[in-house]
Design a protein around this motif. Structure first.
Motif, short mmCIF file in Angstrom:
data_model
loop_
_atom_site.label_atom_id
_atom_site.label_comp_id
_atom_site.label_asym_id
_atom_site.label_seq_id
_atom_site.Cartn_x
_atom_site.Cartn_y
_atom_site.Cartn_z
N LEU A 255 47.02 42.39 46.50
CA LEU A 255 47.94 42.10 47.74
C LEU A 255 48.38 43.55 48.19
O LEU A 255 48.70 44.25 47.47
CB LEU A 255 49.10 41.31 46.96
CG LEU A 255 50.01 41.16 48.19
CD1 LEU A 255 50.01 39.94 48.99
CD2 LEU A 255 51.55 41.25 47.56
N GLN A 256 47.93 43.54 49.44
CA GLN A 256 48.73 44.76 50.22
C GLN A 256 49.21 44.40 51.53
O GLN A 256 48.61 43.35 52.08
CB GLN A 256 47.59 45.85 50.19
CG GLN A 256 46.40 45.63 51.08
CD GLN A 256 45.59 46.67 51.04
OE1 GLN A 256 45.20 47.20 49.90
NE2 GLN A 256 44.67 47.00 51.80
N ARG A 257 50.47 44.93 52.04
CA ARG A 257 50.77 44.70 53.04
C ARG A 257 49.75 45.12 54.28
O ARG A 257 49.34 46.05 54.23
CB ARG A 257 52.39 45.27 53.53
CG ARG A 257 52.76 45.19 54.90
CD ARG A 257 54.29 45.42 54.69
NE ARG A 257 54.85 45.06 56.24
CZ ARG A 257 56.00 45.02 56.37
NH1 ARG A 257 56.71 45.23 55.60
NH2 ARG A 257 56.45 44.37 57.57
N GLU A 258 49.66 44.10 55.41
CA GLU A 258 48.88 44.42 56.65
C GLU A 258 49.65 44.11 57.86
O GLU A 258 49.94 42.83 57.99
CB GLU A 258 47.64 43.70 56.49
CG GLU A 258 46.74 43.56 57.79
CD GLU A 258 45.70 44.63 57.56
OE1 GLU A 258 45.53 45.42 56.65
OE2 GLU A 258 44.93 44.47 58.67
N GLN A 259 50.32 44.87 58.25
CA GLN A 259 51.46 44.92 59.36
C GLN A 259 52.45 43.82 59.13
O GLN A 259 53.08 43.95 58.12
CB GLN A 259 50.75 44.75 60.75
CG GLN A 259 49.85 45.64 61.29
CD GLN A 259 48.91 45.23 62.34
OE1 GLN A 259 48.70 44.36 62.72
NE2 GLN A 259 48.31 46.46 62.86
N VAL A 263 47.10 41.20 53.05
CA VAL A 263 45.73 41.13 52.57
C VAL A 263 45.93 40.76 51.18
O VAL A 263 46.44 41.12 50.20
CB VAL A 263 44.99 42.60 52.71
CG1 VAL A 263 43.78 42.69 51.79
CG2 VAL A 263 44.66 43.17 54.19
N LEU A 264 45.03 39.48 50.99
CA LEU A 264 44.84 39.14 49.53
C LEU A 264 43.42 39.15 49.21
O LEU A 264 42.70 38.49 49.94
CB LEU A 264 45.43 37.50 49.45
CG LEU A 264 45.41 36.83 48.17
CD1 LEU A 264 46.38 37.53 47.19
CD2 LEU A 264 45.65 35.47 48.21
N ILE A 301 45.60 30.61 41.62
CA ILE A 301 46.66 31.60 41.20
C ILE A 301 47.11 32.51 42.03
O ILE A 301 48.52 32.76 41.87
CB ILE A 301 45.89 32.16 40.14
CG1 ILE A 301 45.04 31.15 39.24
CG2 ILE A 301 46.76 32.97 39.18
CD1 ILE A 301 44.24 31.91 38.09
N GLY A 302 46.70 32.98 43.05
CA GLY A 302 46.95 33.89 44.11
C GLY A 302 48.11 33.39 44.75
O GLY A 302 49.35 34.04 45.01
N PHE A 303 48.00 32.00 45.17
CA PHE A 303 48.91 31.63 46.12
C PHE A 303 50.22 31.24 45.07
O PHE A 303 51.39 31.23 45.66
CB PHE A 303 48.47 30.37 46.92
CG PHE A 303 47.56 30.81 48.00
CD1 PHE A 303 48.10 31.66 49.16
CD2 PHE A 303 46.19 30.36 48.21
CE1 PHE A 303 47.35 32.07 50.06
CE2 PHE A 303 45.43 30.74 49.22
CZ PHE A 303 45.98 31.73 50.27
N GLU A 304 49.96 30.85 44.06
CA GLU A 304 51.17 30.69 43.06
C GLU A 304 51.81 32.08 42.61
O GLU A 304 53.21 31.96 42.49
CB GLU A 304 51.10 30.09 41.72
CG GLU A 304 50.49 28.65 41.63
CD GLU A 304 49.74 28.23 40.12
OE1 GLU A 304 50.14 28.98 39.25
OE2 GLU A 304 49.17 27.32 40.37
N ARG A 305 51.07 33.09 42.67
CA ARG A 305 52.00 34.32 42.50
C ARG A 305 52.66 34.93 43.60
O ARG A 305 53.68 35.43 43.78
CB ARG A 305 51.08 35.45 41.95
CG ARG A 305 51.39 36.76 41.74
CD ARG A 305 52.37 36.62 40.55
NE ARG A 305 52.01 36.64 39.03
CZ ARG A 305 52.49 35.88 38.02
NH1 ARG A 305 53.71 35.67 38.28
NH2 ARG A 305 51.73 35.68 36.87
N PHE A 306 52.14 34.68 44.91
CA PHE A 306 52.64 34.82 46.16
C PHE A 306 52.69 33.66 46.89
O PHE A 306 51.97 33.65 47.82
CB PHE A 306 51.67 36.02 46.95
CG PHE A 306 51.02 37.01 45.88
CD1 PHE A 306 52.14 38.13 45.44
CD2 PHE A 306 49.93 37.20 45.39
CE1 PHE A 306 51.59 39.12 44.66
CE2 PHE A 306 49.34 38.28 44.61
CZ PHE A 306 50.20 39.22 44.32
N PRO A 307 53.74 32.97 46.61
CA PRO A 307 53.94 31.63 47.24
C PRO A 307 53.91 31.80 48.81
O PRO A 307 53.77 30.81 49.63
CB PRO A 307 55.03 30.99 46.59
CG PRO A 307 55.62 31.89 45.71
CD PRO A 307 54.81 33.10 45.56
N ALA A 308 54.74 32.58 49.34
CA ALA A 308 54.95 32.90 50.74
C ALA A 308 53.70 32.93 51.68
O ALA A 308 53.63 32.57 52.89
CB ALA A 308 55.79 34.34 50.94
#
Ligand code: FAD
Length: 798
Positions: A255-259, A263-264, A301-308
């Motif tokens: 994950l990285q911030r994009e504005q 980005v996932l 799994i990604g959406f569980e780890r980063f639910p927002a």
């Protein structure tokens, strides 16, 4: 008129533009880059632009740090904004074992001098990245040297800075072919011919096709990764600090911030190849439709780890291609037999490695040397076998699918195997051989006799091979064992100038007929290029023995320095055998040869062709015991094994050899000896024949002898260990890193965990206590003043 440049770099991505810039930086301005369409039009335009310094090779990691350090400079020099964000990054661990693995990685950061890396507990992770759901997390590791940038901006910045220094950039002109001529390479392009002294293949996903134009099939192939970019995420918008990037190691995503969004990206467990031969020529600045079914499990799994992220829409999918090699590192450097052609292909992590490749290639072209030990990305680390599609696809798949899995010492992976086997393979397997691989060749690691169902279970601590290795070591120390010598390369050097050529090439004294000797081979700048054994069979006939996996690397060096009146033959696959060691070895070998092996008749370091020239017998032992290496034509190797087995010789593998040699304090190539080290610091200077005439590297070696070296190679005995060092761990004196481990293993005979290490002489002389990080935990270490086993060497010579 034919345009002409000193260097023509093919490919206008991050790799090519960085190479162009680095050449210009070194003052070479008669250099051009040629690009098929627009700059960035390969993988570079749609990269996520993330970068980090960590790599499983310490030298490449140092070069990755260099890449990161170059970004602000190139942005400033070009005046182009590259959107650089040094956000730092966090690796998430979900198991205690992975946390231990991160502890080892933290120690590794310390060894590399990366400041500010630290372990985090789940709450600290959430404090830094509030959109992380900490469920199931054991903790994490924060690395400040991570970040991301605008991938296009970085390419244009390198190109712009290179142009400012006088380099040329040609776009919309595809290279169609190239031919070697007396001035270098005549390159056919869409805009007409270009003559270049050197051509550099930085063609990314087209790298294999461009290599074939020059006559080399590079093991590089495109693979298809995905990432998605979300709409604005309110929880991210609320973060008013630079949010670190996150890699969820057990969760297969980054994950990285994009504005205002994120980005996932997905580390795919079931990756997909695409056009193994290289991307189509007409592939534009295009994306492939996302293959969501293929990555659904990782995304979940990604959406569980980063639910927002699950609460907002997806702005765009990026499903593109990049080039990958069997071990994930680039293919860099000159290619044997193709003077003036340089590989800079297969750069999978261009934003971590772009400047690294630029620096290495520019040093190599301009100064004749990459400047550091770049073996881990040297094009010579693979042979022609690696470009076979079956092998290439299996190994690249394996590498990519395992990118975030825990790696273990001594782990043996299955892809592309068995590729090459020795004639005794079936019988050694039947004897319990558990195999690993070197340069495509199966080599026994250890033997589990009578246990056909044994399954190797690698571990961060000691694995389930331990007791078998102990038995093999005991056999060699008290009876007799045989080590298959397929792991060695062998070259025959003959001809009227063989002696003078070798005398110049090698730093040691050439042996007399019937004798063998050990010798370093040096680079002009005084670093090591080999630790070889030389056997003299006649005045004008020598056998040189090195490591099997270095064949391309050594042959490239030999051929670059070749002269007339010398014939060089690679016999690595034609002759091989066994190293028989142990107190009973003379009695055993005497029954297989037609000469007298008594000490008076066949002394230590004697070598002779016996049995009507069908066997070379050499008296030496890497195990430090009475020992004989028996080398026979390949077709007779299995029969030789049967003879040894009938005489009740125990087969032993690589792991036992490591234990045995560390007990003796014997170094080996790739661990104690590498192209980054010098004879003075590794102790190989004792094999240099200082008084002989000129040899390559003599001047630099003499300088080192005069000035002394800052480090010394020593053997350490480690206390309080449930695991052994493997290499690249830091050696501490108090809170200061004073050295690095070159290799480690348990010394089964002396019953101690042993390691060899390069340590600052000052720290050694101070007598201050030393410690070594073993799997991330500090252990007391004592530098041994003499080998742990048989310090006088009487057993080997006796
Ligand atoms: C989805 C995705 C995400 C990624 N994320 C990251 C990331 O976060 N961090 C990271 O480090 N890497 C990332 N990468 C990988 C990164 O994009 C590559 O490592 C990098 O772009 C490789 O750069 P390159 O210059 O070697 O190759 P390319 O960028 O492919 O450049 C090669 C160039 O050569 C040109 N060319 C080829 N043949 C010829 C010819 N015959 N004549 C003239 N020109 C020719 C092509 O047109 C092309 O422009 C990602 C890749 C993808 C696809």
């Amino acid at each position: 008129m034919t345009a002409s440049y000193r260097v023509l770099v093919i490919g206008g991505g991050i790799t090519g533009t960085s190479i162009l810039y680095h050449l210009a930086l070194k003052g070479w301005t008669d250099v051009a880059l040629i690009e098929r369409t627009e700059l960035t039009a390969g993988s570079s335009w749609h990269a996520a632009g993330g970068f980090h310094a960590i790599n499983n090779d310490a030298h490449i990691a140092a070069l990755q740090s260099y890449t990161i350090s170059m970004y602000p400079k190139v942005a400033a020099e070009s005046g182009i904004d590259i959107g650089l964000k040094l956000s730092g990054g966090i690796e998430l661990a979900s198991t205690p074992e992975r946390m231990r693995w991160l502890e080892a990685e933290l120690a590794w950061h310390a060894m590399m001098g990366h400041e500010g890396a630290r372990l985090l507990d789940p709450q600290e992770i959430v404090d830094l990245v509030p959109i992380v759901n900490p469920k199931g997390l054991a903790g994490g590791l924060f690395d400040p040297d991570e970040g991301n940038l605008d991938p296009n901006g970085a390419v244009y910045a390198y190109a712009g800075a290179a142009r400012k220094r006088g380099a040329t950039v040609i776009t919309h002109s595809r290279v169609l072919g190239m031919k070697r001529n007396s001035d270098g390479w005549l390159v056919e392009t869409e805009q007409g011919p270009i003559q270049a002294e050197h051509v550099v293949n930085a063609a990314g996903m087209w790298g294999r096709k461009v290599g074939l134009m020059a006559g080399i099939d590079h093991p590089v192939t495109p693979i298809l990764p995905h990432y998605l970019v979300t709409e604005d995420v309110p929880e991210i918008m609320a973060i008013d600090w630079v949010m670190p990037a996150v890699t969820d190691l057990e969760g297969w995503t980054y994950l990285q911030r994009e504005q205002n969004g994120a980005v996932l990206g997905v580390y795919e467990s079931n990756p997909n190849h695409w056009h193994p031969e290289g991307a189509p020529w007409d592939f534009g600045v295009t994306l492939l439709p996302p293959d969501i079914d293929r990555i659904a499990a990782e995304l979940e799994i990604g959406f569980e780890r980063f639910p927002a992220l699950a609460e907002v829409g997806i702005k765009r999918w990026v499903h593109g291609a990049f080039a990958i090699t069997p071990d994930g590192n680039p293919l860099v450097g000159p290619v044997r037999g193709l003077p003036g052609y340089w590989a800079a292909a297969g750069v999978m992590a261009g934003y971590s490695q772009g400047a690294a490749v630029g620096l290495a290639i520019s040093n190599w072209i301009v100064d004749g040397d990459p400047g550091d030990d770049v073996y881990a990305m040297d094009v010579a680390r693979f042979g022609p076998w690696a470009a076979h599609d079956d092998y290439l696809l299996a190994t690249t798949y394996q590498f990519y699918a395992r990118r975030v899995l825990t790696t273990y010492p001594h782990e043996q992976l299955p892809a592309g195997r068995p590729l090459h086997t020795t004639p005794a393979y079936d019988e050694l397997r039947a004897a319990g051989g558990q195999y690993g691989v070197t340069w495509g060749l199966e080599v026994p690691q250890f033997f589990t006799p009578g246990q056909p169902d044994f399954v190797h279970e690698p571990s961060l601590n000691r694995d389930n091979a331990f007791s078998f290795i102990a038995e093999e070591v005991a056999a060699v120390r008290t009876d007799v064992g045989a080590y298959e010598t397929g792991v060695y390369s062998r070259y025959e050097v003959t001809g009227p100038n063989a002696e003078s050529w070798l005398d110049h090439l090698l730093a040691g004294r050439l042996p007399k007929v019937g004798r063998m000797g050990l010798t370093p081979m040096l680079h002009d700048k005084g670093t090591l290029m080999g630790d070889l054994s030389v056997t003299r069979l006649a005045d004008d006939r020598f056998w040189i023995i090195g490591s099997y996996y270095l064949q391309e690397w050594h042959l490239r060096w030999f051929e670059e320095h070749m002269t007339s009146g010398v014939e060089l033959k690679n016999m690595s696959d034609q002759w091989l055998g066994f190293a028989v060691s142990g107190p009973r070895s003379r009695e055993v070998v005497q029954q297989l040869v037609d000469i007298d092996l008594s000490d008076a008749a066949f002394k230590f370091m004697s070598a002779r062709l016996v049995n009507n020239g069908r066997m070379l017998v050499s008296r030496m032992s890497l195990a430090g015991e009475l020992g004989y290496e028996l080398t026979v034509p390949a077709e007779e190797q299995a029969e030789l094994w049967r003879s040894l087995a009938n005489l009740h010789v125990r087969p032993i593998g690589d792991r036992a050899i490591d234990s045995l040699r560390l007990e003796k304090g014997f170094g080996i190539w790739s661990a104690e000896f590498t192209q980054g080290y010098t004879p003075g610091e590794t102790g190989l200077d004792r094999f240099i024949a200082w008084e002989k005439g000129d040899f390559i590297g003599k001047e630099a070696a003499l300088r080192e002898r005069e000035q002394g070296s800052a480090r010394e190679l020593v053997t350490l005995s480690l206390g309080d260990c449930d695991a052994d060092a493997v290499g690249d761990e830091p050696v501490w004196s108090g809170d200061k890193v004073v050295g690095l481990i070159t290799s480690g293993a348990y010394g089964h005979h002396v019953e101690a965990s042993l390691a060899m290490a390069l340590i600052d002489r000052e720290a050694l002389a101070s007598g201050e206590p030393l410690e070594v990080s073993v799997v991330g935990r500090r252990r007391p270490a004592v530098a041994l003043v003499e080998p742990a086993y048989d310090p006088s060497g009487s057993r080997m010579r006796g």
